[in-house]
Design a protein around this motif. Structure first.
Motif, PDB file in Angstrom:
ATOM      1  N   TYR A 152       0.862  -1.253   0.090  1.00 41.27           N
ATOM      2  CA  TYR A 152      -0.116   0.068  -0.056  1.00 41.27           C
ATOM      3  C   TYR A 152       1.033   1.142   0.036  1.00 41.27           C
ATOM      4  O   TYR A 152       1.666   1.421   0.779  1.00 41.27           O
ATOM      5  CB  TYR A 152      -0.700   0.098   1.338  1.00 41.27           C
ATOM      6  N   GLN A 153       0.547   2.051  -0.916  1.00 48.13           N
ATOM      7  CA  GLN A 153       1.316   3.395  -0.823  1.00 48.13           C
ATOM      8  C   GLN A 153       0.242   4.640  -0.528  1.00 48.13           C
ATOM      9  O   GLN A 153      -0.847   4.105  -0.588  1.00 48.13           O
ATOM     10  CB  GLN A 153       1.999   3.564  -2.347  1.00 48.13           C
ATOM     11  N   ARG A 154       0.761   5.712  -0.479  1.00 50.15           N
ATOM     12  CA  ARG A 154      -0.200   6.817   0.195  1.00 50.15           C
ATOM     13  C   ARG A 154      -1.365   6.914  -0.533  1.00 50.15           C
ATOM     14  O   ARG A 154      -2.526   7.049  -0.169  1.00 50.15           O
ATOM     15  CB  ARG A 154       0.609   7.952   0.517  1.00 50.15           C
TER      16      ARG A 154
ATOM     17  N   ARG B 121      -7.223   6.124  -1.021  1.00 45.94           N
ATOM     18  CA  ARG B 121      -8.377   5.678  -1.953  1.00 45.94           C
ATOM     19  C   ARG B 121      -9.281   4.567  -1.400  1.00 45.94           C
ATOM     20  O   ARG B 121     -10.561   4.426  -1.194  1.00 45.94           O
ATOM     21  CB  ARG B 121      -8.033   5.380  -3.371  1.00 45.94           C
ATOM     22  N   GLU B 122      -8.317   3.594  -0.900  1.00 42.49           N
ATOM     23  CA  GLU B 122      -9.017   2.407  -0.377  1.00 42.49           C
ATOM     24  C   GLU B 122      -9.927   2.890   0.985  1.00 42.49           C
ATOM     25  O   GLU B 122     -11.110   2.322   1.273  1.00 42.49           O
ATOM     26  CB  GLU B 122      -8.163   1.359   0.040  1.00 42.49           C
ATOM     27  N   LEU B 123      -9.201   3.694   2.004  1.00 38.42           N
ATOM     28  CA  LEU B 123      -9.905   4.056   3.096  1.00 38.42           C
ATOM     29  C   LEU B 123     -10.986   4.879   2.992  1.00 38.42           C
ATOM     30  O   LEU B 123     -12.073   4.842   3.505  1.00 38.42           O
ATOM     31  CB  LEU B 123      -8.773   4.752   4.039  1.00 38.42           C
TER      32      LEU B 123
ATOM     33  N   TYR C  97      -4.540   6.841   9.464  1.00 43.71           N
ATOM     34  CA  TYR C  97      -4.443   5.614   9.361  1.00 43.71           C
ATOM     35  C   TYR C  97      -3.732   5.100   7.944  1.00 43.71           C
ATOM     36  O   TYR C  97      -2.940   4.331   7.865  1.00 43.71           O
ATOM     37  CB  TYR C  97      -5.713   4.885   9.185  1.00 43.71           C
ATOM     38  N   ALA C  98      -3.791   6.158   6.789  1.00 40.74           N
ATOM     39  CA  ALA C  98      -2.875   5.777   5.612  1.00 40.74           C
ATOM     40  C   ALA C  98      -1.419   5.754   6.201  1.00 40.74           C
ATOM     41  O   ALA C  98      -0.849   5.216   5.373  1.00 40.74           O
ATOM     42  CB  ALA C  98      -3.375   6.972   4.743  1.00 40.74           C
ATOM     43  N   GLU C  99      -1.092   6.450   6.967  1.00 43.27           N
ATOM     44  CA  GLU C  99       0.458   6.670   7.493  1.00 43.27           C
ATOM     45  C   GLU C  99       0.688   5.436   8.279  1.00 43.27           C
ATOM     46  O   GLU C  99       1.569   4.880   7.870  1.00 43.27           O
ATOM     47  CB  GLU C  99       0.577   8.208   8.312  1.00 43.27           C
ATOM     48  N   TYR C 100      -0.135   4.985   9.182  1.00 43.94           N
ATOM     49  CA  TYR C 100      -0.038   3.742   9.670  1.00 43.94           C
ATOM     50  C   TYR C 100       0.131   2.554   8.542  1.00 43.94           C
ATOM     51  O   TYR C 100       0.756   1.654   8.900  1.00 43.94           O
ATOM     52  CB  TYR C 100      -1.042   3.279  10.809  1.00 43.94           C
ATOM     53  N   MET C 101      -0.661   2.522   7.664  1.00 44.21           N
ATOM     54  CA  MET C 101      -0.714   1.402   6.685  1.00 44.21           C
ATOM     55  C   MET C 101       0.115   1.392   5.440  1.00 44.21           C
ATOM     56  O   MET C 101       0.170   0.531   4.961  1.00 44.21           O
ATOM     57  CB  MET C 101      -2.401   1.465   6.517  1.00 44.21           C
TER      58      MET C 101
END
Length: 1023
Positions: free
Chosen positions: A410-412, A417-419, A453-457
């Motif tokens: 997963y990239q930023r 988009r997914e979140l 959460y994008a940063e965590y993931m």
């Protein structure tokens, strides 16, 4: 006691990276665990590497100077189907691991279904969740797991002593422990990892987070506990603890990282392989070098000796086998990569560049100290690669071959988009967040959560994909090491990726495809058909002296030519006034981003011209100039890193290769890289270099980071570039057709048609009686292929050509409709509007009217049988049907994506500014205005990170010019897609290459599809 541990390689389920799981084991004092990913075996090699890295060395610390920690792992697979845990299979030994891999691979191939009961896998332990199966139905190697939450249910079985040995405790590990946050006097537990897990599950289930089924989620408590704390939960049931410990003790694997696991013998024994390699090398040597034994003694014997000692004989022979198969089948190929540094490979015909002529550094490819595998990249034409794959699988056995996997992360942008989806945002809002992250980061609590959460993931693995070209061939069955996926391509793919394969001791064969070879092959075919000439594209030595090729290089006219057609490459070749092979080889490497952005490209160009004009330059250090005399003391190639590290800084070849791999982006051990970096600076200090010299040399090494080429790789590319250049120089029209039909160039198809027109071609729209599925050429006329028509069904496009070849030309619309069964009105309308029926002499409006009448009378359903008599229908009179001169162009824009006329005819204002591209040299430092039609644009950024861009346009005469848009202009006057622009800017020059430094930019509109006059006439007719 941990029989069921996940990492993030339990895709869209686990949250722990490999290092995180190791850290958790260390925190909890766990010295053995079983790694059981969900339906895959992607992570275990990386985990073995992590364990080895933390083992103590002779001084009691790890080899990186850290506190050691001993962790042993077993391997298994957690088998799930649609989120339901069926069973966990644990490998007792290597044979058990192979059995598990075979079972999972058969499921992935669709040969078996996953049932609630596992098959008989003798060297495994099978664990079923409590309640899935009765104890009396268990086989000898099968057990039932009991969670802490199930202890009350387990008590119902606890009194049945005959089954006491069949139950084991179960505490899955999926998450990191929750974080306790202190806010004043208030403590709050933050279940961050469980939140990440739930988001991953929602992504996997393609559902809103609020609608995620609890059954699809892991429990909040699935994190590792210190063993004493875990056992306390089960202290009333000592049998459970004892059974679990017994299973854990019995699970072991015998794998040594780095141990050669590749196909070892091609003939019946190793000695015969070595003899065969020597014999075949000698044949090629005599063909290339004749009877001169000097090179054999000085170079070949050394190479053969190292190849034998490093056990790479089979690697060479398999590569040799593949290219011999390609030759027998008439497939074009190019052997490149660092393997091009090997004279043995050149003698065998695996590569096409002479390492002696180019002074290629064999130690870049293979040396006594190198532990990592060698690297041949063999390119085949894109339409031949599948046949090469099939040959490998059939020759070396499907049990021993698979494609190499890779792990998509997963990239930023992708995770945002997914979140956005799982939080329920509409697509428009998600697009806005991705496009303008800074403006959206804190607009509301949902967006804040998405960014947090994008940063965590970020960097969590998302799924298994296929490496660009890697193929693995192993001595033992491939299932001894991995289960395989079966993606849409239809060939098995390993669960581990390139780095893990390399660590493990399995090296890849890079079987790559490219469009460049395709257009060379296709051009030769068209030259033969159109001009009756057999073209030999393998006369490389002759090409190097070809004046027409030199002219294309010098004057940046290489559009369509492999690797030298991009605006950046054209400008570089223009700045160098390149007209020879060695300069092209260097240019192929210094164009790479690392070399270019560090200022080394500029230094190379300056020194190149200085030396060419008889001057001298100041090198960083005399030793650097000595090592890289050919490139004027500038580091250009990957092997320059090895040379400098070894000869300038005194590192061993092993240490130098660590640097090279670290800079090429293929290395992962940052600890080892840091150790070698420190050694580099230490050695330079001992050798008495000034600090500023050492710092500058290191800066140049560092700038390579991920973007450098081996010299042999650049040389191989340059040979292919010469083949393209030769064809363009001597057969430009056939060459452009070859490029168009291979869909793989830097520019859009529209521009290649424009380039053909600039070389004298007459471009015709698709025609039923002259065009084929692909674009074709007759004399100087190029007929577009039906493949270029948007929305035209492929089966119709191919049927048109096939029917014409079988039954002759089409004579009318009626004749066509009778011969192409099942075609509907919409498809016929597309063909009429593109002008495919122009041979009838009727205008498009009349043809549309006739098609409508014909198909409505036949109820849009034509008989599939041929008619007995081909009679034309009666020609009915129609009222005048008006059409403007430009409507064809707009039909073409809609159906092809671009007009076939001169696009400048579509400008309402014929004022084309005060300059043309050919006049820029006479207007240096002046502000000019020019109308340009977009060819391509390239967004980039300055060294400070500010957005800027470059543009390529052509003018009213069709000649190309380039623009630079610095940050202030890029922001104030953004590019707004394809079309025409009025460009105002200052003419600048850099080493003879002229550009426009844009100051203002205005997008221009085109004429209306139906001019007012036509509207008025149509209006009067209708009244």
């Amino acid at each position: 006691m941990y029989l069921n541990c996940h990492t993030a390689y339990s895709f869209k389920y686990g949250t722990l990276q490999i290092e995180d799981l190791f850290s958790e084991a260390k925190r909890c004092g766990v010295h053995k665990l079983i790694l059981t990913e969900i339906n895959n075996t992607a992570s275990y090699i990386e985990m073995l590497r992590c364990c080895e890295k933390n083992m103590p060395s002779k001084n009691g610390l790890t080899k990186y100077g850290q506190e050691p920690y001993s962790l042993e792992i077993g391997i298994g697979v957690e088998f799930r189907k649609e989120d339901e845990l069926l069973y966990i299979a644990l490998a007792r030994n290597n044979n058990g691991f192979e059995q598990i891999n075979r079972h999972l691979s058969r499921y992935n191939r669709g040969e078996v279904n996953l049932l609630s009961r596992a098959p008989e896998l003798s060297d495994t332990f099978i664990l079923y969740p409590l309640g899935k199966i009765e104890p009396d139905l268990l086989r000898k190697h099968e057990f039932i797991t009991v969670r802490k939450s199930q202890l009350n249910a387990y008590k119902l079985h606890a009194d049945r002593k005959e089954f006491a040995h069949k139950f084991v405790l179960h505490h899955p590990v999926t998450l990191r422990p929750p974080i306790t946050e202190q806010n004043g006097k208030t403590k709050k537990v933050n279940y961050r990892d469980h939140n990440i897990h739930r988001l991953l599950r929602a992504i996997s289930c393609n559902t809103l987070l609020s609608k995620l089924n609890e059954h699809a989620q892991a429990d909040r408590g699935e994190y590792m506990l210190p063993e004493a704390e875990l056992l306390k939960n089960f202290e009333q049931f000592p049998d459970l603890i004892a059974n679990t410990q017994r299973l854990l003790n019995k699970c072991s694997l015998d794998f040594n990282l780095g141990e050669d696991k590749n196909k070892k013998v091609i003939k019946d024994k190793k000695e015969n392989d070595i003899a065969y390699l020597r014999e075949e090398t000698k044949k090629g040597y005599q063909r290339i070098y004749g009877n001169d034994q000097r090179i054999w003694q000085e170079r070949i014997e050394k190479e053969l000796s190292i190849i034998e000692r490093k056990n790479f004989t089979a690697y060479y022979l398999i590569s040799y086998d593949l290219i011999n198969f390609a030759k027998r089948e008439g497939y074009d190929f190019v052997g490149r990569g660092s393997g091009a540094n090997s004279t043995v490979a050149y003698c065998l015909g695996i590569t096409n560049v002479d390492p002696i002529e180019l002074d290629l550094y064999f130690e870049r490819f293979l040396n006594e100290e190198r532990s990592s595998p060698p690297d041949f990249d063999i390119d085949f034409s894109w339409d031949n690669r599948d046949a090469i794959y099939q040959y490998i699988f059939s020759t070396y056995g499907e049990e021993h071959v698979c494609l190499l996997g890779t792990h998509t992360t997963y990239q930023r942008k992708s995770i945002i988009r997914e979140l956005g989806k799982v939080f329920g945002l509409p697509k428009e809002e998600i697009d806005e967040i991705v496009e303008f992250p800074d403006a959206n980061r804190k607009r509301d609590h949902i967006r804040e959560l998405i960014f947090r959460y994008a940063e965590y993931m970020k960097d969590l693995p998302a799924n298994i994909s296929i490496h660009a070209g890697g193929v693995l061939i192993t001595e033992k069955p491939i299932y001894a090491y991995t289960a395989t996926e079966l993606p849409p391509k239809g060939l098995p793919v390993s669960h581990f990726e390139m780095h893990s394969a390399e660590d493990f001791g399995i090296y890849k064969f890079d079987i790559l495809s490219q469009r460049g070879l395709g257009h060379i092959k296709e051009t030769a075919k068209h030259v033969k058909k159109n001009q009756g000439i057999d073209v030999d594209v393998h006369q490389f030595r002759k090409f190097k002296d070809d004046e027409k090729i030199k002219d294309l290089l010098r004057n940046s006219k290489a559009m369509g030519c492999f690797y030298v057609e991009s605006p950046a490459m054209r400008m570089l070749l223009g700045k160098l006034q390149c007209e020879d092979y060695l300069t092209l080889v260097a240019a192929s490497s210094i164009i790479r981003p690392g070399v270019a952005s560090s200022g080394m490209m500029k230094a190379y160009i300056e020194r190149y011209h200085t030396v060419k004009n008889g001057g001298t330059y100041e090198a960083i250090h005399p030793k650097m100039d000595e090592l890289m005399r050919e490139t004027y003391g500038v580091m250009v190639y990957q092997e320059d890193v090895i040379k400098v590290a070894h000869h300038f800084a005194g590192l061993t070849l092993t240490e130098a290769d660590v640097l090279r791999r670290g800079m090429s982006g293929k290395y992962r051990s940052r600890e080892e890289f840091q150790r070698v970096r420190d050694q580099f600076f230490s050695n330079c200090k001992k050798r008495g270099y000034e600090q500023k010299v050492t710092d500058r040399v290191w800066f140049e090494i560092e700038s390579f980071s991920g973007y450098s080429f081996a010299k042999g790789h650049s040389a191989s590319y340059a040979v292919e570039s010469y083949q393209s250049l030769y064809l363009k120089a001597h057969y430009p029209l056939e060459f452009m057709v070859g490029v168009i039909n291979n869909f793989g160039g830097f520019y859009s198809t529209e521009f290649y048609f424009h380039e053909a027109r600039m070389n004298g071609a007459i471009i015709q729209a698709p025609c039923l009686n002259n065009s084929d599925y692909l674009t074709s050429i007759q004399g100087k006329t190029i007929f577009m292929g039906f493949i270029h028509i948007k929305s035209l069904e492929q089966k119709i496009a191919k049927a048109i050509e096939a029917n014409r070849q079988l039954h002759g030309v089409y004579t009318s619309l009626d004749n066509f409709l009778q011969r192409i069964p099942g075609i509907g009105l919409e498809q016929v309308r597309i063909l009429i509007r593109i002008g495919a029926f122009r041979f009838t002499g009727k205008n498009k409006q009349r043809l549309l009217w006739e098609a409508m009448l014909y198909l409505s009378n036949s109820k849009s359903k034509l008989p599939s049988t041929e008619v007995l008599f081909d009679t034309e229908p009666k020609d009915f009179p129609l009222p005048p049907l008006l059409r403007s001169d430009h409507e064809d162009a707009f039909d073409e824009i809609e159906l092809l994506g671009f007009p076939l006329c001169d696009p400048f005819d579509l400008l309402p204002n014929k004022n084309l500014g005060n300059t043309l591209a050919k006049e820029l040299a006479n207007k240096l430092n002046k502000v000019v205005s020019i109308i340009g039609y977009v060819v391509t644009t390239k967004p980039t950024s300055t060294t400070k990170g500010d957005a800027m861009s470059f543009g390529t346009f052509y003018d009213a005469e069709g000649n190309v010019f380039d623009t630079v848009h610095f940050p202030n202009v890029h922001k104030a006057y953004p590019m707004r897609g394809r079309g025409f622009y009025l460009i105002k800017g200052k003419v600048t020059v850099d080493f003879g290459v002229y550009m426009i430094e844009v100051q203002q930019l205005e997008k221009l509109s085109m004429i209306h599809k139906r001019p007012e006059k036509v509207y008025q006439e149509v209006e009067s007719i209708s009244h």
